[in-house]
Design a protein around this motif. Sequence first.
Motif, short mmCIF file in Angstrom:
data_model
loop_
_atom_site.label_atom_id
_atom_site.label_comp_id
_atom_site.label_asym_id
_atom_site.label_seq_id
_atom_site.Cartn_x
_atom_site.Cartn_y
_atom_site.Cartn_z
N LEU A 87 37.88 39.19 46.53
CA LEU A 87 38.03 40.61 46.56
C LEU A 87 38.60 41.23 48.11
CD1 LEU A 87 34.99 41.76 44.44
CD2 LEU A 87 37.29 41.93 43.73
N GLU A 88 37.76 40.82 49.03
CA GLU A 88 37.90 41.22 50.36
C GLU A 88 39.43 40.79 50.98
OE1 GLU A 88 37.29 43.12 53.69
OE2 GLU A 88 35.98 43.30 51.76
N SER A 89 39.71 39.35 50.40
CA SER A 89 41.15 38.87 51.05
C SER A 89 42.27 39.45 50.33
CB SER A 89 41.26 37.65 50.50
OG SER A 89 41.18 37.18 49.13
N SER A 90 42.16 40.44 48.95
CA SER A 90 43.20 41.23 48.54
C SER A 90 43.58 42.18 49.40
CB SER A 90 42.62 41.62 47.07
OG SER A 90 41.79 42.87 47.55
N LYS A 91 42.88 42.58 50.29
CA LYS A 91 43.24 43.64 51.30
C LYS A 91 44.37 42.92 52.15
CE LYS A 91 38.70 45.96 51.23
NZ LYS A 91 37.53 46.18 52.03
N ALA A 92 44.40 42.00 52.66
CA ALA A 92 45.30 41.37 53.35
C ALA A 92 46.82 41.28 52.81
CB ALA A 92 44.81 40.11 54.04
N TYR A 93 46.89 41.19 51.54
CA TYR A 93 48.02 41.36 50.70
C TYR A 93 48.41 42.48 50.18
CZ TYR A 93 47.25 36.26 51.42
OH TYR A 93 47.06 34.99 52.11
N ASP A 94 47.65 43.38 50.46
CA ASP A 94 47.94 44.89 49.69
C ASP A 94 47.82 44.82 48.34
OD1 ASP A 94 48.13 47.71 50.00
OD2 ASP A 94 50.51 47.36 49.97
N ILE A 95 46.91 43.86 47.63
CA ILE A 95 46.88 44.06 46.33
C ILE A 95 46.17 45.31 45.58
CG2 ILE A 95 45.92 42.62 44.52
CD1 ILE A 95 47.85 41.11 46.03
N GLN A 96 47.05 45.65 44.73
CA GLN A 96 46.45 46.84 44.02
C GLN A 96 45.71 46.71 42.89
OE1 GLN A 96 49.27 50.16 43.78
NE2 GLN A 96 50.78 49.06 44.99
N LEU A 97 46.08 45.67 42.12
CA LEU A 97 45.51 45.41 40.77
C LEU A 97 44.40 43.98 41.08
CD1 LEU A 97 48.35 45.62 38.10
CD2 LEU A 97 46.43 47.10 38.71
N PHE A 136 49.75 26.48 29.20
CA PHE A 136 49.25 27.93 28.99
C PHE A 136 48.38 28.57 30.23
CE2 PHE A 136 45.67 30.23 27.34
CZ PHE A 136 46.20 31.25 26.57
N LEU A 137 47.65 27.59 30.66
CA LEU A 137 46.88 27.99 31.89
C LEU A 137 47.70 28.56 33.13
CD1 LEU A 137 43.89 25.34 31.75
CD2 LEU A 137 43.57 28.16 31.50
N GLY A 138 48.75 27.52 33.41
CA GLY A 138 49.55 27.89 34.40
C GLY A 138 50.41 28.97 34.32
N GLY A 139 50.79 29.05 32.92
CA GLY A 139 51.75 30.36 32.79
C GLY A 139 50.95 31.61 32.90
N SER A 140 49.71 31.34 32.42
CA SER A 140 48.65 32.69 32.74
C SER A 140 48.63 32.99 34.36
CB SER A 140 47.47 32.51 32.09
OG SER A 140 47.39 32.32 30.58
N ALA A 141 48.39 32.13 35.04
CA ALA A 141 48.26 32.14 36.40
C ALA A 141 49.54 32.82 37.09
CB ALA A 141 47.95 30.83 36.99
N VAL A 142 50.65 32.37 36.35
CA VAL A 142 51.91 32.96 37.08
C VAL A 142 51.75 34.34 36.86
CG1 VAL A 142 54.48 32.97 36.86
CG2 VAL A 142 53.30 30.77 37.37
N ILE A 143 51.55 34.75 35.50
CA ILE A 143 51.99 36.27 34.85
C ILE A 143 50.67 37.17 35.83
CG2 ILE A 143 51.48 37.68 33.06
CD1 ILE A 143 53.92 36.04 33.14
N LEU A 144 49.59 36.69 36.03
CA LEU A 144 48.69 37.23 36.84
C LEU A 144 49.06 37.50 38.35
CD1 LEU A 144 45.51 35.57 35.32
CD2 LEU A 144 45.94 38.06 35.17
N SER A 145 49.66 36.57 38.83
CA SER A 145 50.14 36.61 40.17
C SER A 145 51.16 37.65 40.20
CB SER A 145 50.63 35.44 40.58
OG SER A 145 51.72 34.83 40.13
N LEU A 146 52.17 37.66 39.24
CA LEU A 146 53.15 38.71 39.20
C LEU A 146 52.74 40.07 39.09
CD1 LEU A 146 55.93 36.80 36.96
CD2 LEU A 146 56.03 37.19 39.45
N ASP A 147 51.58 40.12 38.11
CA ASP A 147 50.90 41.38 38.07
C ASP A 147 50.20 42.20 39.32
OD1 ASP A 147 50.40 43.45 36.42
OD2 ASP A 147 48.32 42.85 36.08
N ALA A 148 49.65 40.94 40.19
CA ALA A 148 49.02 41.31 41.34
C ALA A 148 49.88 41.74 42.57
CB ALA A 148 48.20 40.26 41.67
N PHE A 149 51.01 40.92 42.53
CA PHE A 149 52.00 41.42 43.79
C PHE A 149 53.02 42.15 43.31
CE2 PHE A 149 50.21 37.00 45.08
CZ PHE A 149 49.84 37.14 46.21
#
Length: 311
Positions: A87-97, A136-149
């Motif tokens: 959670l703290e590391s998300s600030k370094a990448y300016d993650i909103q979601l 399926f797991l990898g695709g979900s990870a990619v989608i979550l990363s796109l949503d995060a960044f």
Amino acid sequence: MNWNLVIGIIITSSPILFAFAMSPESFDMSWNQGRGDFLFALVFVVAELVGLKIVISQKRLILTLPLVAVMISYFIALEHGLKDYLLESSKAYDIQLIDSWVWMWDFMLMSLFTIAVLSIYFGTRWIRIAPAAPIFLGGSAVILSLDAFFPYDSLGPLQYVVPYLVQTNVWLVTLFDLGTAVARDNVMFLKGDFGGMALQVFWPSAGIHSIIIYSLVMGAFLLKMNIPRNRKSVYFALGIAGTIGVNVIRIFSLSWYAMKVTTDAEKWEAFHDIAGGIMFLPWLFVFLFIVIFVETRRAKKSEYVKNEITA
């Protein structure tokens, strides 16, 4: 019975089972709110491995145990400070979601784990034998990363089709006389039995992520099937059309809920969180089952005709 294969399935499933036992509340069915999709990955693992005639040696089974220990250690560490660090590391990448950022790691590591374990079991043949769960797991990870960044509508290509889905929904609301609906780009203004509500639709909520995940899983599934390429193309296209249809139904159901049940934001959000998973993933399994059923019948019929001709 192939007991080594059974043990292999248990080993592959054990991190998910451990995570569920340790934190069942984390298995929320919403796509970026929890680990609910782990359960569907578990079904993929079991469905693809059960009945295989391949013998997995005890040595290979033992080699996977350190990987299991790593994954279990990861889930334990999350409850003892690692999640706070993420959670703290998300600030370094300016993650909103932030939720998408945190769950991304779960799905990415589980995908790598299943790839590593299946590679130990079957070598590179795992791509033909059991690709669905890792993809399926990898695709979900990619989608979550796109949503995060790239939150909300900042990822233009995926957001492009959303206004068309919104317009389709407004047409359906009018067709079924649920109330008043007006669309402006990716925003719907709804007025029903409990007042007005404005819904802003972004590509994950529109189900674009499910189309991407479907394409990956179905592509891997069809790759394994020994059927003509033109039939593979037909199945793939039908699945895409069905997935789009499920997403249209999902958006319509969210509008119906706001217009006929409640405009309370908290209650509506709770319905929104589960509406995607309970529609898309069952549809995916049903469609895969139909394809298997049809092709099995075709194969039996072909074999019967062949035997008749030979006789």
